[in-house]
Structure formats: C-alpha cells, structure tokens
Write an enzyme that holds these catalytic residues in place. Sequence first.
Site, PDB file in Angstrom:
ATOM      1  N   ASP A 508      35.619-116.351  63.119  1.00 46.04           N
ATOM      2  CA  ASP A 508      35.876-115.514  64.284  1.00 46.04           C
ATOM      3  C   ASP A 508      35.033-116.055  65.431  1.00 46.04           C
ATOM      4  O   ASP A 508      34.041-116.758  65.200  1.00 46.04           O
ATOM      5  CB  ASP A 508      35.500-114.064  63.955  1.00 46.04           C
ATOM      6  CG  ASP A 508      35.475-113.193  65.194  1.00 46.04           C
ATOM      7  OD1 ASP A 508      36.488-113.137  65.895  1.00 46.04           O
ATOM      8  OD2 ASP A 508      34.415-112.586  65.458  1.00 46.04           O
ATOM      9  N   ASP A 733      32.437-110.795  62.076  1.00 40.85           N
ATOM     10  CA  ASP A 733      31.405-109.760  62.211  1.00 40.85           C
ATOM     11  C   ASP A 733      31.953-108.391  62.567  1.00 40.85           C
ATOM     12  O   ASP A 733      31.278-107.389  62.353  1.00 40.85           O
ATOM     13  CB  ASP A 733      30.404-110.170  63.292  1.00 40.85           C
ATOM     14  CG  ASP A 733      30.941-109.901  64.693  1.00 40.85           C
ATOM     15  OD1 ASP A 733      30.248-109.232  65.481  1.00 40.85           O
ATOM     16  OD2 ASP A 733      32.054-110.364  64.995  1.00 40.85           O
ATOM     17  N   ASP A 737      37.781-108.025  62.322  1.00 37.00           N
ATOM     18  CA  ASP A 737      37.778-109.120  61.346  1.00 37.00           C
ATOM     19  C   ASP A 737      37.918-108.618  59.914  1.00 37.00           C
ATOM     20  O   ASP A 737      38.142-109.416  58.999  1.00 37.00           O
ATOM     21  CB  ASP A 737      36.469-109.921  61.437  1.00 37.00           C
ATOM     22  CG  ASP A 737      36.219-110.479  62.817  1.00 37.00           C
ATOM     23  OD1 ASP A 737      37.190-110.921  63.450  1.00 37.00           O
ATOM     24  OD2 ASP A 737      35.058-110.456  63.266  1.00 37.00           O
TER      25      ASP A 737
END
Length: 838
Positions: A508, A733, A737
């Site tokens: 990410d 995080d 996600d």
Amino acid sequence: MSGGTDACTLCELPTEGVDVTDDEGNRFCCTGCRDVYGALGDANVDADAVRERRQAGEDAEGDDADDGDRDVPDGHEATYLEVDGMHCATCEAFIETVATDADGVSGASASYVTDTVRIDRDPDAVSIDDLTETVSGLGYSAYARDDAFSRRQASNMATARLAAGVLVGMAVMLQYIVLIYPTYFAFPFYDQRTLDYLNEAMASTSGTYFFIVIGVLTTIVLFFTGKPILRGAYVSAKTRSPNMDLLVAIAAMSAYLYSTLAVIFVESPSIYYDVTVAIIVIVTVGNHYEDSVKDRATELLSEVTAVQVDDARRLTPDGDAESVDVEALEPGDRLLVRAGERVPVDGEAVDGDAAVDESVVTGESLPVRKVAGDAVVGGSVVTDGSLTVAVGPDATSSLDRVAELVYDLQSGNHGVQKLADRLATVFVPAVLVIAIVAAGASLALGGAPTDAMLVGLTVLIVSCPCALGLATPLAVAAGIRDALERNIVVFDDTVFERIRDADTVVFDKTGTLTTGEMRLLDRRVDDDLLRLAAALESRSAHPVGQAIAAARSAADAVDAAPGEAGDDGATPAVADGGAEAVDAAGEGGDAPAVESFESHARGVSGVVDGVEVVVGHPDLFDERGWTVPEEIREAVADARDVGRVPVAVGRDGAAEGFVVVGDELREGWEETVTALDDSGVEVIVLTGDDERAATVFAEHDAVSSVFAGVPPEGKAEAVGRLKERGVTVMVGDGTNDAPALAAADLGIALGGGTAMAADAADVAIVDDDLGSVATVFELARAAGRRVKGNIGWAFCYNAVAIPLAATGLLNPLFAAVAMGASSLLVVTNSSRALLSEE
C-alpha cells in the site's frame, strides 16, 4: 449483487453513474479497477465469468477460491463464529462438515488460521445459540466474535487443563520415581532389603490398589488434559487424514490400555502409565508455550485505533440533536457530523461545507471538500467544518462492508497442512503396520501374548510422538519470540509454514511507503509571508493547513534552497523541529495576530497583523480578483503533476509565491523495495490514491507495477489474482487495506494502522519500521529450517530406535527414556535464537 452490467467487473461494486470501460466493453467502478483488470485479469472475461471463477471451489493444489461470494439462498444470512481449538487443516474440514449438516445451514467455511467459521444460515430455522452448541461438540468452543466472556472462558479452560496435567502428572511421576522405578531398575542407592520390601508390596493386594490409584490419576491426565489431543486424533481418523495428534494419541492410549489391562489381569504387572503422562503433558506444555508467546505478542497492539462507529447524532424535526444507536438509523434520517467526528453511514450531504478524510475507506491521502449534494462515505472523518448528512437508502456504512469483506476472506482463508502433519500421513500408518507386524512376529516365534503386546507397545512409544509433536510448535514459538524482540508481532503460527519463497510483495502507499502525515516539503515565499500564512492556517483543521501551520519559520521549514529537489526527484522534507504552530511565541519574535479568518472550498483568507492574506489554490485568488503571476501557476501545476499539493500564498491583492505540501516518504522505503527486488521478488504498489501521488514509486526501478485509485474491494480482488501467479504478500496499514491483507497468502500490517488492519493481518510491525518487512522473511526461513531440523532429528532417531523396538531389543521403559531424551534435544534446539544461524 448479480454481477451483471451494473457491477464492476473486478470488484463488483456498483457502476451506476460511472462511465469507465475497457476495449472489451467491461464496466468498472473506477479507473484503478480497470487498470488492475487490464494487467491481471483474463482476456474477454465479463463480470458473470469472474463470479463463476470465484465460486469454482478448490483448485488442484487444494487452495480455496474466495468464499465471500458463494451462492447463498434467499433469506439466508452469514454468521461468523470464533472457534477455539482448531489447530490443523483436518479441524477445518470437520467443523465445516458438522456445521453444514445442521438444519437451516446452506454452507460453511472454516479457517484455523483465524479461528473463524462463516456459516450461511436461515435465521428462522436455526439460531446463533443453536449453531454455537452444534459446533462446540468434541471439545471445540464456538462463540460470537465479540463474545469476550466466552473467549476468556475458553482461555481459562485451556489453563485449567494444563495445570491439572502438570499437577496430577507430578503426583504420578513422584510415585514412579520413589516406588516403581527402584524395583524396575534396582537403583544402587536402595539396599536389597528395601528393594525386596517394595517388590513384595507391589505384588500384594495393597500394591494392586496402589496401581489403581495411579491409573485413576493417569485417567485424569489422559482424558482431561489430553482432551484436545484425543479430539484431534478423532477428527484425524474420521476425515482419514492422519496427523500428529493421531500419532501422539495412539502412543499415549496404547500405554494406558496395556497398563490398565495388566493391572486387571496380571498378578505382578509392569505398568507404563508414566509413558501416557509424559507424552500428554510434554505435548500440551509445548502447545501452551506457543499459544502464550502469541498471546503476549497481541498485547503489544492494544493501542491501535478502532474505527467503527456505534452512535450517531440525529437531528429531530424541531432541530434538536439526539444520540442514537447506528443500528436504529433509517433511510432519510439527518445526521449532524462535526469536525473530528466520523460519518456513521453512507449518505448525502444536505447542508454544510467541510473537508472529509476518506482515507480509512478509500486510501486517498488528501481530504475531499464536501458540500450539499455530494455523496459521503460512512467511516470517513470530517476534518474541517461540519456537515448535515441524509442517511442513504441502505442505512449502511462502507466501513462496515469492508469489515464484512474481511470476515469473509478470513473464514475462507484455509490454513496449510503443517509439515509434521503432512509427514504424519505416511509415518502414522507405517508405525502402526510395523507395530502390528512386530507383535505378530513375536507370537509366531512362540512368544507369550503379553510379550507380543509389549513389543508392539514399545514400537508405538519409541516412535517419538513427543519430538515430532514439539518440532513445529517450539520452532514457531522461537520465531514469534525472536520477532517480538524486534517489535514484530506474529498472530498466526502458520506464517512460518505458508511462506517460503514469496513471488510477489504488494505495498500500500499511504501510511505504508509514506508516513500518512502531511508535511511542508518546499517553499518559494519569504520568511515574513510564510509566518503570516502559517498563522492564518493555524485556525484551519484541514491537514494541508496544519502542515503549513507547523512550520514556525523559514529556517524550520526547509533546510534546502527554495525549490531544490532531492536525489529521488521528490522535494526535500521539512525538518521535524517546526512542530509548533506559528501563532505560538517562537524564536522569530512575537506571534502574528490573526484579526479575521475565513475558510473557503479551495483555501483560507483573513487579516494577519493588519495584512490581508490568502492561502490556497490559484482559483481562489482568481475568484477574489487577485493577481497570480504565470510562473507561480506553472510551478503549482508542475508540483501537482508529481503528486504534491501546491498552495499559492499572497498578500494585499497578489500571489507572491507558493508552498508545497505532501505525504512524506517513509524512511528506508527505497532500501526495502530494492532488497526485495534484488532477491527476485516482484514489487507492486497498490493504492487508493491518485496516480500522480504514486509517481515517485512508478519511476523506481525496483517497482514493477503501480495500480492507483483502487478501492478496498478492488485491492482484495487484485491480490486474489496475483495469488494465481504465485505466493503473494500484502503490506498495508489502514482499514482500506484490511480486505487485501486478509486475502493475501501473508498479510503484514504496520502497527500504527487501524485495528481492522491488524486483525486482518498475519504479522504486525509495531514500530512502523518498514525495514522489518525483510526481517519477517528472514525469520520465516529460519523457522522453517528449525522445524525441518527438529523433524530430521526425530526421524533419524526413529530410524535407529524403531528397528530395535521391533526386534524386542528395547522394552517400554527404555523406549520412554529414549523418547524423553529425543524430546529434550528438540526443546534445546528450539530454544536457540533463530537468526543466530544466519
């Protein structure tokens, strides 16, 4: 959702009002999903074919397709239960079978990786209480995921089993050490008279009662402490999948049955209850040690942020606000959401003007301005201003839908069969055959039935069930322990089994490769104007404004010359020393006085120290009739093209310069992706942010692909397609996600993220050190080597001990001693630090 033309071909979100298609005519909810599908999707596949692929079931290697989109009969709903006691793939299959056989249940999917089972049920035909009672048979404890009391009960029962095993086992072993072993081994520190007395006592009626007492104590250890092991053996036999539980149970039960029969039928019996006690207690202690290390690990994440909203502020017809439960909201209700609060459910803004941070759901790092008529996402945060939101037609939150997607993925994420269990499928039948053949041969050669039984029993005991049973849990516990020392929390003990050679690592962007915090990165304004602008922005709650306000002076703001770029093409970061707002007294003198302040959709304006100041987009200057030099417009456009947020700054009717704000790159990101690329792992960046914000990653040689503007559902689907190409790891995080973390072969969450991300991941990095990602792989490889080393020793030992036992050269007592010595070696080997071998 039917998966027809009104659904995104990749993630199946609605596409109403969105005109994004590819050359094949497939529709998408956003350009991010289109790009992912174009790179990873099969050619000429429409949405219906995608759904069929996802419902196809298990592939040739036994990996399940995504269970989150299975066919569910009308009227059925998904129920998620936590099941304590699942610890292997056979447990998953058994739980699914038991649950599916219940009336009113259309399907079930269990995962021992997450201790979760999803059950599709008819709520009118079967209640949640009925399901928990059904699944809780044979020692499994099922309860609702939010039932903390039942979770504590299950934990307390596990502790009670261990305590009973240790205490009662000590009582049994004490009798053996003081009274029984001296008669078997003729201890030299016992004189002959004492030995004769003990032999006579054992042969008398009182000796029989003594053996009965030991048998009763052993029964407690076997059937109470060893209940999980016996349950696992039963499940193993029922599903015809031999595992380590079956091997341990056979050895323990054989010694117990032989000893019990000997007490009943033999005048001066040789009993081997000590073998039963040792096997059960040693394996139970090993498993408990592993669990306790994992429990200590999870305590490190107690401060992660939970993001679900439970209450809402609803406006009454007369304009008053009342606090109500989110579940009580109905379509059309009007909610007041103030600055700093989270929007409870999806809806539409009907009044107000506010900046809204949607990153927790979408991954977009920059807040979006919302005014009347704009759609508002449930779970997003109002950062500046306030909004009145009309509840949408479904009265649901996008955040809640993300949570449900995570639960679906977790319950469908079947665990791998552990190495020891895979070996047990061959080893257990082989040991049983050898024991039977050895006993039969003893009888055929004229041996007494008792002697033949002893030969068979010795083979079963010497087959080292303790060493094999401890091989995996102790090595895993060592890995978890070593990870904790490096601020890495491992939630799932199958990490070290599932990950060997990763093919792809997906990162990410926001909050992972970047810090997720807005910082002042560059400036082209003089010191005085920067102080005035910072003072004005100190009145704003917008993240961009806060970043500007955090720069106390030009010296604190940027160390490099104005406009100078760093080596990686990004503008240099602000020194961290300027964390205080400019309207507080600082080294530069008295703080500027803000005499008036006004917030606009594209910036702020006001009077500071008698000077009219504007900070914002050049369009705001145009609206006010202020002059904006062409070079400032071009510089602003250039900064925006590389994913930064440029803000023009001016006073008294003209823009005099600009400042650049951006999401700061996380320290060590280049070293991490480069190291992974050098090791042969493909690195992909998957973000919900705008593609311009990911430019620096797209241009990096170690990053093979960047997919931008992808929603949470699209991230999970992208990871699912990458898994078809090889082992895929997801690093993220945020809540957005979480579905991708749950869908990946291994999910790694940075500990500063949300609770949902941590729940969905297998590993969490508590200190947010991105370099720890490489350490996770090193620990996984080292733990794998340790497991193989333990098992290798156990099999080498068996290669010598089993033939000796089968030929009658060992008796059960010597076999038990050899078994204990083997287990001690495994324990000693596992106690060493894993990475010291590197």
